[in-house]
Motif scaffolding. Structure first.
Motif, PDB file in Angstrom:
ATOM      1  N   THR A  92       0.826  -1.200   0.000  1.00  0.00           N
ATOM      2  CA  THR A  92       0.000   0.000   0.000  1.00  0.00           C
ATOM      3  C   THR A  92       0.866   1.259   0.000  1.00  0.00           C
ATOM      4  O   THR A  92       1.852   1.352   0.724  1.00  0.00           O
ATOM      5  CB  THR A  92      -0.931   0.005   1.212  1.00  0.00           C
ATOM      6  N   GLY A  93       0.487   2.228  -0.812  1.00  0.00           N
ATOM      7  CA  GLY A  93       1.199   3.491  -0.852  1.00  0.00           C
ATOM      8  C   GLY A  93       0.891   4.250  -2.129  1.00  0.00           C
ATOM      9  O   GLY A  93       0.148   3.784  -2.987  1.00  0.00           O
ATOM     10  N   VAL A  94       1.468   5.417  -2.237  1.00  0.00           N
ATOM     11  CA  VAL A  94       1.385   6.197  -3.467  1.00  0.00           C
ATOM     12  C   VAL A  94       2.554   5.802  -4.351  1.00  0.00           C
ATOM     13  O   VAL A  94       3.710   5.854  -3.925  1.00  0.00           O
ATOM     14  CB  VAL A  94       1.403   7.709  -3.181  1.00  0.00           C
ATOM     15  N   TYR A  95       2.252   5.407  -5.572  1.00  0.00           N
ATOM     16  CA  TYR A  95       3.267   4.960  -6.515  1.00  0.00           C
ATOM     17  C   TYR A  95       3.581   6.054  -7.516  1.00  0.00           C
ATOM     18  O   TYR A  95       2.682   6.655  -8.104  1.00  0.00           O
ATOM     19  CB  TYR A  95       2.799   3.700  -7.239  1.00  0.00           C
ATOM     20  N   TYR A  96       4.866   6.306  -7.716  1.00  0.00           N
ATOM     21  CA  TYR A  96       5.349   7.338  -8.609  1.00  0.00           C
ATOM     22  C   TYR A  96       6.256   6.734  -9.671  1.00  0.00           C
ATOM     23  O   TYR A  96       7.040   5.832  -9.381  1.00  0.00           O
ATOM     24  CB  TYR A  96       6.170   8.387  -7.854  1.00  0.00           C
ATOM     25  N   CYS A  97       6.175   7.242 -10.884  1.00  0.00           N
ATOM     26  CA  CYS A  97       7.194   6.928 -11.868  1.00  0.00           C
ATOM     27  C   CYS A  97       8.099   8.137 -12.042  1.00  0.00           C
ATOM     28  O   CYS A  97       7.704   9.274 -11.800  1.00  0.00           O
ATOM     29  CB  CYS A  97       6.595   6.491 -13.213  1.00  0.00           C
ATOM     30  N   ALA A  98       9.328   7.880 -12.436  1.00  0.00           N
ATOM     31  CA  ALA A  98      10.323   8.922 -12.586  1.00  0.00           C
ATOM     32  C   ALA A  98      11.235   8.578 -13.751  1.00  0.00           C
ATOM     33  O   ALA A  98      11.440   7.404 -14.061  1.00  0.00           O
ATOM     34  CB  ALA A  98      11.133   9.080 -11.297  1.00  0.00           C
ATOM     35  N   ALA A  99      11.782   9.611 -14.390  1.00  0.00           N
ATOM     36  CA  ALA A  99      12.633   9.431 -15.559  1.00  0.00           C
ATOM     37  C   ALA A  99      13.973  10.119 -15.350  1.00  0.00           C
ATOM     38  O   ALA A  99      14.035  11.216 -14.783  1.00  0.00           O
ATOM     39  CB  ALA A  99      11.947   9.997 -16.806  1.00  0.00           C
ATOM     40  N   ARG A 100      15.024   9.472 -15.831  1.00  0.00           N
ATOM     41  CA  ARG A 100      16.355  10.072 -15.797  1.00  0.00           C
ATOM     42  C   ARG A 100      17.114   9.683 -17.052  1.00  0.00           C
ATOM     43  O   ARG A 100      16.851   8.641 -17.662  1.00  0.00           O
ATOM     44  CB  ARG A 100      17.126   9.662 -14.543  1.00  0.00           C
ATOM     45  N   THR A 101      18.068  10.514 -17.416  1.00  0.00           N
ATOM     46  CA  THR A 101      18.876  10.236 -18.597  1.00  0.00           C
ATOM     47  C   THR A 101      19.666   8.948 -18.427  1.00  0.00           C
ATOM     48  O   THR A 101      20.030   8.568 -17.310  1.00  0.00           O
ATOM     49  CB  THR A 101      19.834  11.402 -18.879  1.00  0.00           C
ATOM     50  N   HIS A 102      19.933   8.297 -19.546  1.00  0.00           N
ATOM     51  CA  HIS A 102      20.729   7.076 -19.501  1.00  0.00           C
ATOM     52  C   HIS A 102      22.171   7.345 -19.112  1.00  0.00           C
ATOM     53  O   HIS A 102      22.914   6.407 -18.836  1.00  0.00           O
ATOM     54  CB  HIS A 102      20.683   6.362 -20.855  1.00  0.00           C
ATOM     55  N   LEU A 103      22.581   8.614 -19.101  1.00  0.00           N
ATOM     56  CA  LEU A 103      23.931   8.979 -18.715  1.00  0.00           C
ATOM     57  C   LEU A 103      24.144   8.985 -17.208  1.00  0.00           C
ATOM     58  O   LEU A 103      25.278   9.050 -16.752  1.00  0.00           O
ATOM     59  CB  LEU A 103      24.286  10.361 -19.274  1.00  0.00           C
ATOM     60  N   SER A 104      23.073   8.923 -16.445  1.00  0.00           N
ATOM     61  CA  SER A 104      23.188   8.922 -15.000  1.00  0.00           C
ATOM     62  C   SER A 104      23.959   7.701 -14.527  1.00  0.00           C
ATOM     63  O   SER A 104      23.696   6.581 -14.963  1.00  0.00           O
ATOM     64  CB  SER A 104      21.817   8.962 -14.341  1.00  0.00           C
ATOM     65  N   GLY A 105      24.892   7.927 -13.611  1.00  0.00           N
ATOM     66  CA  GLY A 105      25.656   6.832 -13.046  1.00  0.00           C
ATOM     67  C   GLY A 105      25.255   6.469 -11.637  1.00  0.00           C
ATOM     68  O   GLY A 105      25.880   5.596 -11.027  1.00  0.00           O
ATOM     69  N   SER A 106      24.230   7.118 -11.108  1.00  0.00           N
ATOM     70  CA  SER A 106      23.785   6.851  -9.750  1.00  0.00           C
ATOM     71  C   SER A 106      22.987   5.559  -9.678  1.00  0.00           C
ATOM     72  O   SER A 106      22.395   5.118 -10.661  1.00  0.00           O
ATOM     73  CB  SER A 106      22.931   8.010  -9.231  1.00  0.00           C
ATOM     74  N   HIS A 107      22.959   4.969  -8.487  1.00  0.00           N
ATOM     75  CA  HIS A 107      22.119   3.798  -8.270  1.00  0.00           C
ATOM     76  C   HIS A 107      20.672   4.132  -8.611  1.00  0.00           C
ATOM     77  O   HIS A 107      20.202   5.249  -8.365  1.00  0.00           O
ATOM     78  CB  HIS A 107      22.233   3.349  -6.816  1.00  0.00           C
ATOM     79  N   TRP A 108      19.966   3.160  -9.173  1.00  0.00           N
ATOM     80  CA  TRP A 108      18.629   3.415  -9.682  1.00  0.00           C
ATOM     81  C   TRP A 108      17.641   3.859  -8.612  1.00  0.00           C
ATOM     82  O   TRP A 108      16.662   4.544  -8.918  1.00  0.00           O
ATOM     83  CB  TRP A 108      18.079   2.177 -10.410  1.00  0.00           C
ATOM     84  N   ALA A 109      17.882   3.477  -7.366  1.00  0.00           N
ATOM     85  CA  ALA A 109      16.956   3.813  -6.297  1.00  0.00           C
ATOM     86  C   ALA A 109      17.269   5.148  -5.620  1.00  0.00           C
ATOM     87  O   ALA A 109      16.593   5.506  -4.658  1.00  0.00           O
ATOM     88  CB  ALA A 109      16.944   2.694  -5.255  1.00  0.00           C
ATOM     89  N   ARG A 110      18.250   5.873  -6.110  1.00  0.00           N
ATOM     90  CA  ARG A 110      18.567   7.174  -5.541  1.00  0.00           C
ATOM     91  C   ARG A 110      17.588   8.212  -6.094  1.00  0.00           C
ATOM     92  O   ARG A 110      17.636   8.552  -7.274  1.00  0.00           O
ATOM     93  CB  ARG A 110      20.011   7.570  -5.853  1.00  0.00           C
ATOM     94  N   LYS A 111      16.713   8.703  -5.248  1.00  0.00           N
ATOM     95  CA  LYS A 111      15.633   9.580  -5.674  1.00  0.00           C
ATOM     96  C   LYS A 111      16.118  10.859  -6.333  1.00  0.00           C
ATOM     97  O   LYS A 111      15.501  11.346  -7.283  1.00  0.00           O
ATOM     98  CB  LYS A 111      14.723   9.921  -4.480  1.00  0.00           C
ATOM     99  N   GLY A 112      17.220  11.407  -5.846  1.00  0.00           N
ATOM    100  CA  GLY A 112      17.723  12.663  -6.360  1.00  0.00           C
ATOM    101  C   GLY A 112      18.330  12.591  -7.743  1.00  0.00           C
ATOM    102  O   GLY A 112      18.659  13.633  -8.315  1.00  0.00           O
ATOM    103  N   SER A 113      18.490  11.403  -8.299  1.00  0.00           N
ATOM    104  CA  SER A 113      19.101  11.250  -9.604  1.00  0.00           C
ATOM    105  C   SER A 113      18.102  11.367 -10.748  1.00  0.00           C
ATOM    106  O   SER A 113      18.511  11.313 -11.907  1.00  0.00           O
ATOM    107  CB  SER A 113      19.822   9.904  -9.689  1.00  0.00           C
ATOM    108  N   TYR A 114      16.834  11.532 -10.461  1.00  0.00           N
ATOM    109  CA  TYR A 114      15.800  11.567 -11.496  1.00  0.00           C
ATOM    110  C   TYR A 114      15.434  12.996 -11.883  1.00  0.00           C
ATOM    111  O   TYR A 114      15.355  13.885 -11.028  1.00  0.00           O
ATOM    112  CB  TYR A 114      14.560  10.796 -11.044  1.00  0.00           C
ATOM    113  N   ASP A 115      15.171  13.200 -13.170  1.00  0.00           N
ATOM    114  CA  ASP A 115      14.880  14.517 -13.710  1.00  0.00           C
ATOM    115  C   ASP A 115      13.400  14.873 -13.646  1.00  0.00           C
ATOM    116  O   ASP A 115      13.037  16.031 -13.425  1.00  0.00           O
ATOM    117  CB  ASP A 115      15.344  14.599 -15.166  1.00  0.00           C
ATOM    118  N   TYR A 116      12.536  13.891 -13.860  1.00  0.00           N
ATOM    119  CA  TYR A 116      11.102  14.119 -13.926  1.00  0.00           C
ATOM    120  C   TYR A 116      10.367  13.132 -13.045  1.00  0.00           C
ATOM    121  O   TYR A 116      10.753  11.962 -12.953  1.00  0.00           O
ATOM    122  CB  TYR A 116      10.595  13.989 -15.370  1.00  0.00           C
ATOM    123  N   TRP A 117       9.287  13.603 -12.442  1.00  0.00           N
ATOM    124  CA  TRP A 117       8.440  12.790 -11.572  1.00  0.00           C
ATOM    125  C   TRP A 117       6.976  12.984 -11.934  1.00  0.00           C
ATOM    126  O   TRP A 117       6.552  14.086 -12.285  1.00  0.00           O
ATOM    127  CB  TRP A 117       8.635  13.170 -10.105  1.00  0.00           C
TER     128      TRP A 117
END
Length: 127
Positions: A92-117
């Motif tokens: 249960t919760g609010v589910y969000y999708c997010a997008a980031r460039t393929h150039l990002s080298g951060s771990h996928w679960a790092r919230k701050g690495s995404y450009d759009y929400w």
């Protein structure tokens, strides 16, 4: 304008299924890696799943949803999906999708690495 819109949430009983959709506008989704996150009341937002932008891109899942959730994309529809099966109350919760460039080298679960929400869609698993 750049926009991500989630849909497909709702109320479902434990053991049931839902399919969430993340539709993009203002940019081409297949050039971005996409993550799904969720946030329960009183808890921090956490990564759920991830899919790469490449044609043969890999996927990733949180341990809590592995073997129950499946992420996929339909580039022709500019949409990413999250198929959720065998749902539990702790999903249960609010589910969000997010997008980031393929150039990002951060771990996928790092919230701050995404450009759009997206704005989020509510998923409630309860009997």
């Amino acid at each position: 304008q750049v926009q991500l819109v989630e849909s497909g949430g709702g109320l479902v009983q434990p053991g049931g299924s839902l399919r969430l959709s993340c539709a993009a506008s203002g940019f081409t989704l297949d050039t971005y890696n996409i993550g799904w996150f969720r946030q329960a009341p009183g808890k921090e937002r956490e990564g759920v799943s991830y899919i790469l932008s490449s044609e043969d891109g890999s996927t990733a899942y949180a341990d809590s949803v592995k073997d129950r959730f499946t992420i996929s994309r339909d580039n022709a529809k500019n949409t990413v999906y999250l198929q959720m099966n065998s749902l539990k109350s702790e999903d249960t919760g609010v589910y969000y999708c997010a997008a980031r460039t393929h150039l990002s080298g951060s771990h996928w679960a790092r919230k701050g690495s995404y450009d759009y929400w997206g704005q989020g869609t509510q998923v409630t698993v309860s009997s």
